[in-house]
Design a protein around this motif. Sequence first.
Motif, PDB file in Angstrom:
ATOM      1  N   LEU A 188       0.864  -1.185   0.000  1.00 45.51           N
ATOM      2  CA  LEU A 188       0.000   0.000   0.000  1.00 45.51           C
ATOM      3  C   LEU A 188       0.893   1.225   0.000  1.00 45.51           C
ATOM      4  N   GLU A 189       0.735   2.091  -1.001  1.00 45.37           N
ATOM      5  CA  GLU A 189       1.599   3.259  -1.138  1.00 45.37           C
ATOM      6  C   GLU A 189       0.783   4.524  -1.313  1.00 45.37           C
ATOM      7  N   PHE A 190       1.198   5.586  -0.606  1.00 42.96           N
ATOM      8  CA  PHE A 190       0.603   6.904  -0.829  1.00 42.96           C
ATOM      9  C   PHE A 190       1.449   7.642  -1.849  1.00 42.96           C
ATOM     10  N   ASP A 191       0.794   8.196  -2.862  1.00 43.69           N
ATOM     11  CA  ASP A 191       1.482   8.950  -3.911  1.00 43.69           C
ATOM     12  C   ASP A 191       1.234  10.435  -3.720  1.00 43.69           C
ATOM     13  N   GLY A 192       2.288  11.175  -3.434  1.00 42.37           N
ATOM     14  CA  GLY A 192       2.202  12.626  -3.344  1.00 42.37           C
ATOM     15  C   GLY A 192       3.463  13.220  -3.931  1.00 42.37           C
ATOM     16  N   LYS A 193       3.353  14.368  -4.570  1.00 44.24           N
ATOM     17  CA  LYS A 193       4.514  14.953  -5.233  1.00 44.24           C
ATOM     18  C   LYS A 193       5.665  15.185  -4.263  1.00 44.24           C
ATOM     19  N   SER A 194       5.346  15.695  -3.068  1.00 46.07           N
ATOM     20  CA  SER A 194       6.430  16.018  -2.132  1.00 46.07           C
ATOM     21  C   SER A 194       7.190  14.779  -1.722  1.00 46.07           C
ATOM     22  N   LYS A 195       6.512  13.629  -1.730  1.00 52.01           N
ATOM     23  CA  LYS A 195       7.167  12.395  -1.302  1.00 52.01           C
ATOM     24  C   LYS A 195       8.355  12.065  -2.200  1.00 52.01           C
ATOM     25  N   TYR A 196       8.208  12.322  -3.477  1.00 53.72           N
ATOM     26  CA  TYR A 196       9.256  11.933  -4.418  1.00 53.72           C
ATOM     27  C   TYR A 196      10.145  13.090  -4.856  1.00 53.72           C
ATOM     28  N   PHE A 197       9.625  14.305  -4.879  1.00 58.41           N
ATOM     29  CA  PHE A 197      10.324  15.376  -5.572  1.00 58.41           C
ATOM     30  C   PHE A 197      10.909  16.444  -4.656  1.00 58.41           C
ATOM     31  N   ASP A 198      10.666  16.368  -3.348  1.00 59.25           N
ATOM     32  CA  ASP A 198      11.182  17.408  -2.471  1.00 59.25           C
ATOM     33  C   ASP A 198      12.698  17.355  -2.318  1.00 59.25           C
ATOM     34  N   TYR A 199      13.275  16.175  -2.432  1.00 56.94           N
ATOM     35  CA  TYR A 199      14.680  16.022  -2.091  1.00 56.94           C
ATOM     36  C   TYR A 199      15.555  15.582  -3.264  1.00 56.94           C
ATOM     37  N   LYS A 200      14.956  15.286  -4.422  1.00 51.72           N
ATOM     38  CA  LYS A 200      15.739  14.859  -5.579  1.00 51.72           C
ATOM     39  C   LYS A 200      15.179  15.498  -6.841  1.00 51.72           C
ATOM     40  N   ARG A 201      16.011  15.528  -7.883  1.00 46.86           N
ATOM     41  CA  ARG A 201      15.522  15.989  -9.177  1.00 46.86           C
ATOM     42  C   ARG A 201      14.398  15.080  -9.636  1.00 46.86           C
ATOM     43  N   THR A 202      13.451  15.651 -10.380  1.00 46.38           N
ATOM     44  CA  THR A 202      12.271  14.908 -10.804  1.00 46.38           C
ATOM     45  C   THR A 202      12.629  13.664 -11.609  1.00 46.38           C
ATOM     46  N   ASP A 203      13.528  13.787 -12.588  1.00 46.92           N
ATOM     47  CA  ASP A 203      13.842  12.637 -13.424  1.00 46.92           C
ATOM     48  C   ASP A 203      14.515  11.537 -12.610  1.00 46.92           C
ATOM     49  N   GLU A 204      15.368  11.913 -11.671  1.00 43.38           N
ATOM     50  CA  GLU A 204      16.039  10.930 -10.827  1.00 43.38           C
ATOM     51  C   GLU A 204      15.044  10.217  -9.918  1.00 43.38           C
ATOM     52  N   ALA A 205      14.114  10.986  -9.337  1.00 44.91           N
ATOM     53  CA  ALA A 205      13.124  10.397  -8.437  1.00 44.91           C
ATOM     54  C   ALA A 205      12.217   9.425  -9.182  1.00 44.91           C
ATOM     55  N   ILE A 206      11.769   9.806 -10.381  1.00 38.84           N
ATOM     56  CA  ILE A 206      10.886   8.933 -11.157  1.00 38.84           C
ATOM     57  C   ILE A 206      11.615   7.652 -11.543  1.00 38.84           C
ATOM     58  N   TYR A 207      12.869   7.766 -11.980  1.00 36.61           N
ATOM     59  CA  TYR A 207      13.626   6.584 -12.373  1.00 36.61           C
ATOM     60  C   TYR A 207      13.778   5.616 -11.193  1.00 36.61           C
ATOM     61  N   GLU A 208      14.159   6.138 -10.030  1.00 32.13           N
ATOM     62  CA  GLU A 208      14.378   5.277  -8.873  1.00 32.13           C
ATOM     63  C   GLU A 208      13.077   4.615  -8.423  1.00 32.13           C
ATOM     64  N   GLU A 209      11.975   5.358  -8.483  1.00 30.80           N
ATOM     65  CA  GLU A 209      10.692   4.778  -8.069  1.00 30.80           C
ATOM     66  C   GLU A 209      10.270   3.664  -9.028  1.00 30.80           C
ATOM     67  N   ARG A 210      10.462   3.873 -10.323  1.00 32.24           N
ATOM     68  CA  ARG A 210      10.094   2.836 -11.299  1.00 32.24           C
ATOM     69  C   ARG A 210      10.963   1.589 -11.125  1.00 32.24           C
ATOM     70  N   GLN A 211      12.255   1.788 -10.882  1.00 35.05           N
ATOM     71  CA  GLN A 211      13.145   0.652 -10.678  1.00 35.05           C
ATOM     72  C   GLN A 211      12.736  -0.125  -9.428  1.00 35.05           C
ATOM     73  N   ARG A 212      12.452   0.592  -8.363  1.00 34.19           N
ATOM     74  CA  ARG A 212      12.029  -0.032  -7.106  1.00 34.19           C
ATOM     75  C   ARG A 212      10.772  -0.867  -7.301  1.00 34.19           C
ATOM     76  N   GLU A 213       9.767  -0.269  -7.960  1.00 37.37           N
ATOM     77  CA  GLU A 213       8.505  -0.985  -8.139  1.00 37.37           C
ATOM     78  C   GLU A 213       8.684  -2.182  -9.067  1.00 37.37           C
ATOM     79  N   ARG A 214       9.474  -2.036 -10.118  1.00 41.60           N
ATOM     80  CA  ARG A 214       9.693  -3.155 -11.046  1.00 41.60           C
ATOM     81  C   ARG A 214      10.333  -4.334 -10.331  1.00 41.60           C
ATOM     82  N   GLU A 215      11.349  -4.074  -9.532  1.00 48.23           N
ATOM     83  CA  GLU A 215      12.042  -5.165  -8.849  1.00 48.23           C
ATOM     84  C   GLU A 215      11.138  -5.847  -7.823  1.00 48.23           C
ATOM     85  N   LEU A 216      10.310  -5.073  -7.139  1.00 53.67           N
ATOM     86  CA  LEU A 216       9.390  -5.679  -6.167  1.00 53.67           C
ATOM     87  C   LEU A 216       8.296  -6.481  -6.866  1.00 53.67           C
TER      88      LEU A 216
END
Length: 322
Positions: A256-284
């Motif tokens: 169960l995941e909450f999706d909010g912009k601040s969760k992913y984009f507050d601390y990293k560049r947008t493209d980096e955050a999206i890439y890491e999230e997609r990789q994480r979800e794919r592997e799981l």
Amino acid sequence: MDLQALAGGIDRDWPVGLTSATTAVLTGVGLGPRRLAAGVKFGLLLRVRHGVYIRRSDWEGLFPSQRDVLRLLAHCQATKATALYSHLSAARMWGLYVWNGGPDVHVTAKSALAGDSAVPGVRVHRRTLAPELRRRITRAKYGTVRVTSLEQTIVDCARTEPFVNAVIIGDSGLHNGASLELMKQLLARMAGHRGVRAARRVLAALDKGSESAGETRLRLAVAGMNIPQPDYQVWLRAAGSNYRVDGAWPEIKLALEFDGKSKYFDYKRTDEAIYEERQRERELMEAGWMFLRVEWKDLAVPELLKRRILAAMAAARGRFKP
């Protein structure tokens, strides 16, 4: 008066890097009382509070929560931060998540003669606080300010704010190092006072693992549903890496995941955050996990969210049937 020339002059002379500014600062850069009065009269400037101004175009580009923060900043600027800030104002200065907090500035004063007593938009809480319950902190936005201690701030909000709002503040406080034991001690000293029972309920619901207001709201929404409850802040392993999910039913491999912009984009560049999230979800997912993602809008209709969760749980269980 040439309105276009006035607008151009205000934009040209406005102090660089400041969203709002005091009369003294603006006078120093050439925007004296006459130009300020004309700017307000013709809708180019907005007086946030006495002695503090903002360009109307800047104000209109702000979200309500950002305007609330700006009102607090204006109070600091106008009073030279001499007040003892408390409740929601202290929570904002501590950097805690404040959801639906409202525009009022909160200060604590022991005397009924406090200068803010009759100022619109300023709430004065009359009491005497021990020195150990006050702090002097420095924040880039506000400068050096006097605030109630982190634990006192959370307890104050737990006594006075709606349950969900108070839990969001408390979760954020725990995540930032507040002591739950100290908060319980503060409440124990206040037995019999208004709001103590509500505050105890808030403290019992806190979870320092929550990293955003959305995660807290999701947890509270699910807790109110008559369904099997997930574990929260669960670490999962996939492809040799450890990943944390907001919630999970491990026995059926449903995350169960909450999706909010601040969760992913507050601390990293947008493209980096999206890439890491997609990789994480794919592997799981390759490790057999299913995902149920929840957004802010989903929290507004709990019954629909419950149906989504039950459907996802049924689909996840179905994979394990012979």
